[in-house]
Design a protein around this motif. Sequence first.
Motif, PDB file in Angstrom:
ATOM      1  N   ILE A 271      24.957  45.401  41.474  1.00 45.93           N
ATOM      2  CA  ILE A 271      25.750  44.816  40.383  1.00 45.93           C
ATOM      3  C   ILE A 271      25.220  43.442  39.994  1.00 45.93           C
ATOM      4  CG2 ILE A 271      27.875  46.028  40.999  1.00 45.93           C
ATOM      5  CD1 ILE A 271      28.783  43.162  42.057  1.00 45.93           C
ATOM      6  N   ASN A 272      25.531  43.046  38.805  1.00 49.89           N
ATOM      7  CA  ASN A 272      25.258  41.687  38.348  1.00 49.89           C
ATOM      8  C   ASN A 272      26.372  40.811  38.925  1.00 49.89           C
ATOM      9  OD1 ASN A 272      25.242  39.254  36.941  1.00 49.89           O
ATOM     10  ND2 ASN A 272      24.678  40.203  34.997  1.00 49.89           N
ATOM     11  N   HIS A 273      26.019  39.835  39.723  1.00 51.68           N
ATOM     12  CA  HIS A 273      27.027  39.000  40.389  1.00 51.68           C
ATOM     13  C   HIS A 273      27.854  38.172  39.420  1.00 51.68           C
ATOM     14  CE1 HIS A 273      24.977  39.160  44.604  1.00 51.68           C
ATOM     15  NE2 HIS A 273      25.360  40.341  44.155  1.00 51.68           N
ATOM     16  N   GLN A 274      27.401  38.019  38.187  1.00 55.58           N
ATOM     17  CA  GLN A 274      28.150  37.243  37.191  1.00 55.58           C
ATOM     18  C   GLN A 274      28.948  38.136  36.247  1.00 55.58           C
ATOM     19  OE1 GLN A 274      28.411  34.001  37.609  1.00 55.58           O
ATOM     20  NE2 GLN A 274      27.073  34.344  39.361  1.00 55.58           N
ATOM     21  N   SER A 275      29.025  39.427  36.553  1.00 56.76           N
ATOM     22  CA  SER A 275      29.746  40.359  35.682  1.00 56.76           C
ATOM     23  C   SER A 275      31.128  40.670  36.241  1.00 56.76           C
ATOM     24  CB  SER A 275      28.945  41.660  35.532  1.00 56.76           C
ATOM     25  OG  SER A 275      29.078  42.441  36.704  1.00 56.76           O
ATOM     26  N   PRO A 276      32.002  41.215  35.412  1.00 51.17           N
ATOM     27  CA  PRO A 276      33.329  41.632  35.885  1.00 51.17           C
ATOM     28  C   PRO A 276      33.262  42.722  36.964  1.00 51.17           C
ATOM     29  CG  PRO A 276      33.306  41.487  33.494  1.00 51.17           C
ATOM     30  CD  PRO A 276      31.885  41.316  33.954  1.00 51.17           C
ATOM     31  N   ALA A 277      32.133  43.414  37.081  1.00 57.25           N
ATOM     32  CA  ALA A 277      31.981  44.432  38.129  1.00 57.25           C
ATOM     33  C   ALA A 277      32.017  43.804  39.516  1.00 57.25           C
ATOM     34  CB  ALA A 277      30.682  45.204  37.934  1.00 57.25           C
ATOM     35  N   ASN A 278      31.772  42.515  39.610  1.00 60.42           N
ATOM     36  CA  ASN A 278      31.801  41.815  40.895  1.00 60.42           C
ATOM     37  C   ASN A 278      33.231  41.367  41.191  1.00 60.42           C
ATOM     38  OD1 ASN A 278      31.022  40.565  43.252  1.00 60.42           O
ATOM     39  ND2 ASN A 278      30.066  38.821  42.257  1.00 60.42           N
TER      40      ASN A 278
ATOM     41  N   HIS B  78      34.520  37.485  40.119  1.00 59.61           N
ATOM     42  CA  HIS B  78      33.390  36.601  40.393  1.00 59.61           C
ATOM     43  C   HIS B  78      33.662  35.140  40.039  1.00 59.61           C
ATOM     44  CE1 HIS B  78      32.888  37.555  36.142  1.00 59.61           C
ATOM     45  NE2 HIS B  78      32.108  36.494  36.032  1.00 59.61           N
TER      46      HIS B  78
END
Length: 150
Positions: free
Chosen positions: A106-113, A48
């Motif tokens: 997902i949270n767009h500011q998280s590493p999941a993005n 992200h």
Amino acid sequence: MSTPRDQSARTPVQLAALVVGVVFLLVGVLGFVPGVTSNYDSLRFAGHHSDALLLGLFQVSILHNIVHLLFGVAGILLARTRGAARAYLIGGGLVYLLLWLYGMVINHQSPANFVPVNPADNWLHLILGLGMIALGYVLALQPGKTRTTP
């Protein structure tokens, strides 16, 4: 005996898969073009933290662009047969619906993005997913019709 013109006949579903593949290939290339992709200097491999925006709207990364390129090549190759073209459109549409769902939860500011996606990507993925599935189903219902390319 078949002529070269007979070999270039494509069903509507094959033509749709070919066009979709070419568009994805073009989008993948454009994601690497400064100017078409704004904030190009912030383009990252994944994640992200890539602030690069294709057409100033869609968040992209090197990984995202590579996925577009591979998806484009797949569409071009799978457009060779009616069944493979249909599978590409429907299967690819399902992948894009899953990507839309991923982007929505997902949270767009998280590493999941890691792809990365933003709200504009999410809505484009929904439209692409539904559109590709519709093309795969509707155009495959026309088995007797072919379109000859020049």
